[in-house]
Design a protein around this motif. Structure first.
Motif, short mmCIF file in Angstrom:
data_model
loop_
_atom_site.label_atom_id
_atom_site.label_comp_id
_atom_site.label_asym_id
_atom_site.label_seq_id
_atom_site.Cartn_x
_atom_site.Cartn_y
_atom_site.Cartn_z
N ARG A 124 5.16 -3.50 -9.11
CA ARG A 124 5.24 -4.17 -7.82
C ARG A 124 4.82 -3.23 -6.70
O ARG A 124 5.10 -2.03 -6.76
CB ARG A 124 6.67 -4.66 -7.56
CG ARG A 124 7.05 -5.86 -8.40
CD ARG A 124 8.48 -6.29 -8.12
NE ARG A 124 8.77 -7.57 -8.73
CZ ARG A 124 9.97 -8.13 -8.75
NH1 ARG A 124 11.00 -7.50 -8.18
NH2 ARG A 124 10.16 -9.31 -9.32
N GLN A 125 4.17 -3.77 -5.71
CA GLN A 125 3.80 -2.98 -4.55
C GLN A 125 5.04 -2.69 -3.72
O GLN A 125 5.84 -3.58 -3.45
CB GLN A 125 2.76 -3.70 -3.70
CG GLN A 125 2.28 -2.87 -2.51
CD GLN A 125 1.18 -3.54 -1.74
OE1 GLN A 125 0.75 -4.65 -2.08
NE2 GLN A 125 0.70 -2.89 -0.69
N VAL A 178 6.78 -1.92 -0.28
CA VAL A 178 6.60 -2.07 1.17
C VAL A 178 7.61 -1.15 1.84
O VAL A 178 8.82 -1.36 1.76
CB VAL A 178 6.83 -3.53 1.61
CG1 VAL A 178 6.68 -3.65 3.12
CG2 VAL A 178 5.85 -4.45 0.88
N LEU A 229 10.87 -10.14 -0.87
CA LEU A 229 9.67 -9.44 -1.31
C LEU A 229 9.40 -9.67 -2.79
O LEU A 229 8.24 -9.70 -3.21
CB LEU A 229 9.80 -7.95 -1.01
CG LEU A 229 9.55 -7.58 0.45
CD1 LEU A 229 10.00 -6.15 0.74
CD2 LEU A 229 8.08 -7.75 0.83
N VAL A 259 6.91 -12.31 -3.65
CA VAL A 259 5.48 -12.03 -3.50
C VAL A 259 5.10 -10.79 -4.30
O VAL A 259 4.14 -10.07 -3.97
CB VAL A 259 5.08 -11.89 -2.01
CG1 VAL A 259 5.22 -13.21 -1.29
CG2 VAL A 259 5.89 -10.79 -1.33
N ALA A 278 6.54 -7.86 -4.74
CA ALA A 278 6.65 -6.59 -4.04
C ALA A 278 8.13 -6.19 -3.99
O ALA A 278 9.01 -6.96 -4.37
CB ALA A 278 6.08 -6.70 -2.63
N ASN A 286 -1.99 -7.63 4.13
CA ASN A 286 -0.82 -8.05 3.35
C ASN A 286 0.06 -9.03 4.12
O ASN A 286 1.26 -8.81 4.27
CB ASN A 286 0.00 -6.81 2.96
CG ASN A 286 -0.78 -5.80 2.16
OD1 ASN A 286 -0.94 -5.94 0.95
ND2 ASN A 286 -1.27 -4.78 2.84
N ASP A 310 1.29 -11.85 3.31
CA ASP A 310 2.39 -12.44 2.54
C ASP A 310 3.59 -11.51 2.49
O ASP A 310 4.74 -11.97 2.53
CB ASP A 310 1.92 -12.78 1.12
CG ASP A 310 1.35 -11.57 0.37
OD1 ASP A 310 0.89 -10.60 1.03
OD2 ASP A 310 1.35 -11.61 -0.88
N GLN A 311 3.35 -10.21 2.43
CA GLN A 311 4.45 -9.26 2.40
C GLN A 311 5.14 -9.14 3.76
O GLN A 311 6.37 -9.06 3.84
CB GLN A 311 3.95 -7.90 1.92
CG GLN A 311 3.46 -7.94 0.47
CD GLN A 311 2.85 -6.64 0.01
OE1 GLN A 311 2.98 -5.61 0.67
NE2 GLN A 311 2.19 -6.67 -1.13
#
Length: 358
Positions: A40-41, A43, A69, A72, A74, A248, A250-251
């Motif tokens: 996962r990214q 944030v 998060l 999405v 993240a 980004n 969505d984040q």
């Protein structure tokens, strides 16, 4: 319209930050056991462990950041800061996706690089005051005296200098003039006030309430001097790296869903939120707040999704007027710092009133 009998302060939340950890890399490895989401990214979110950043603290403590998060693909990371300067520079250079921050550093970031940052939401309003020794009854009593502000060029420092200039008192950046402004870390200012070495201090909460508990009195409550905004003025808002916002959305929207949920929680269960924030601040800073001081400070704050753009415009005028905001003349209008598109999407989906875009 500026009052000529009271001071316009805008609180910059400063309490020594403590161990919130986070990685500055944009991407971190997730579970490799086939669990939900995989990699996962991350944030990375900055904030100060202070009650004026309660929106962020509640969103973390209640799991709102993590839950939103995850939807999405993240996950949140957290970064601590000891100064607004460090926070805005991290947002500017992209090592930090976003940070809850006061208006002064946000303005500095915008004038340095108008295309580098955007304010996407409010967080807190109010909670600033000029607290003086109990024998001070007017500004005239402060002539020749020392008055503390949190740091040179910070939001309270700018407001103090601008207000005193309006009232006919001279100050200078070296601590001279009719009233001697002495930038002092807030914990040190409390000790100086207790020992009688300063006549007063321009401070945000909880420091104003701490000084009152030390025997001081409020000479000026900033909420009284904002009639055009019904006593509201920006204390904390959410500053995002502009490139991250573009790439980004969505984040960023997921983070905003979390902050709106946090502010709803604060509004619906204020006492629980207050105690939760107080416990988190104590845990993170090892600086416990007395329950009475916490309650008083909490009551002087309002947690809001509205970034209160009108007050930021006045902050910019004040800073430029006392030579503490370079580049304003060359920057676009201050209102260009705002991008409330995603916030209003979140509010509409939650059935809540949207915020008028400046």
């Amino acid at each position: 319209m500026r009052s000529t009998t009271t001071v316009r302060l805008t609180a910059l939340s400063l309490l020594a930050a403590a161990a919130l950890t986070g990685c500055a890399e944009a991407t971190t490895g997730g579970s490799d056991d086939g669990g939900e989401g995989g990699d996962r990214q991350e944030v990375l979110i900055g904030y100060f462990p202070n009650i004026t950043h309660a929106t962020a603290i509640v969103a973390q403590e209640e799991g709102y950041f993590e839950d939103r998060l995850a939807e999405v693909d993240a996950e949140p990371g957290y970064q601590d800061f000891n100064s607004g300067t460090d926070a805005y520079q991290a947002v500017q250079d992209g090592s930090l996706a976003m940070s809850f921050i006061g208006p002064g550093p946000a303005l500095t970031a915008f004038t340095q690089g108008p295309d580098s940052v955007r304010v996407v939401s409010g967080a807190a309003s109010g909670g600033a005051a000029l607290v003086v020794q109990d024998d001070i009854t007017s500004l005239e009593d402060l002539r020749g005296e020392r008055v503390a502000t949190p740091s040179l060029g910070n939001t309270q420092d700018v407001a103090a200098r601008a207000y005193l200039a309006d009232e006919g008192f001279e100050t200078d950046l070296e601590g001279g003039g009719d009233i001697n402004i002495v930038p002092t870390d807030n914990p040190v200012a409390v000790n100086e006030f207790r020992d009688g070495n300063i006549a007063g201090a321009w401070v945000p909460e909880p420091w104003a309430s701490i000084l009152v508990a030390e025997g001081g009195q409020v000479l000026v409550d900033e909420a009284d001097i904002w009639p055009e905004t019904d006593g509201q003025f920006v204390t904390t808002h959410l500053l995002v790296n502009a490139e991250f916002l573009e790439e980004n959305p969505d984040q960023v929207k997921a983070v905003l869903e979390a902050t709106v949920a946090a502010n709803d929680f604060i509004a619906s269960d204020s006492d629980t939120a207050r105690d939760e924030v107080g416990a988190a601040v104590t845990r993170l800073t090892d600086a416990p707040l007395e329950p009475e001081v916490l309650a008083e400070a909490w009551g002087n704050l309002e947690f809001t999704n509205d970034p209160i753009a009108a007050s930021l415009e006045e902050d910019a005028t004040d800073a430029a007027g006392v030579d503490l905001l370079e580049g304003l003349d060359d920057a676009p209008p201050v209102t260009d710092i705002y991008d409330l598109t995603l916030l209003n999407e979140v509010l509409a989906e939650a059935g809540e009133p949207e915020i008028e875009t400046p």
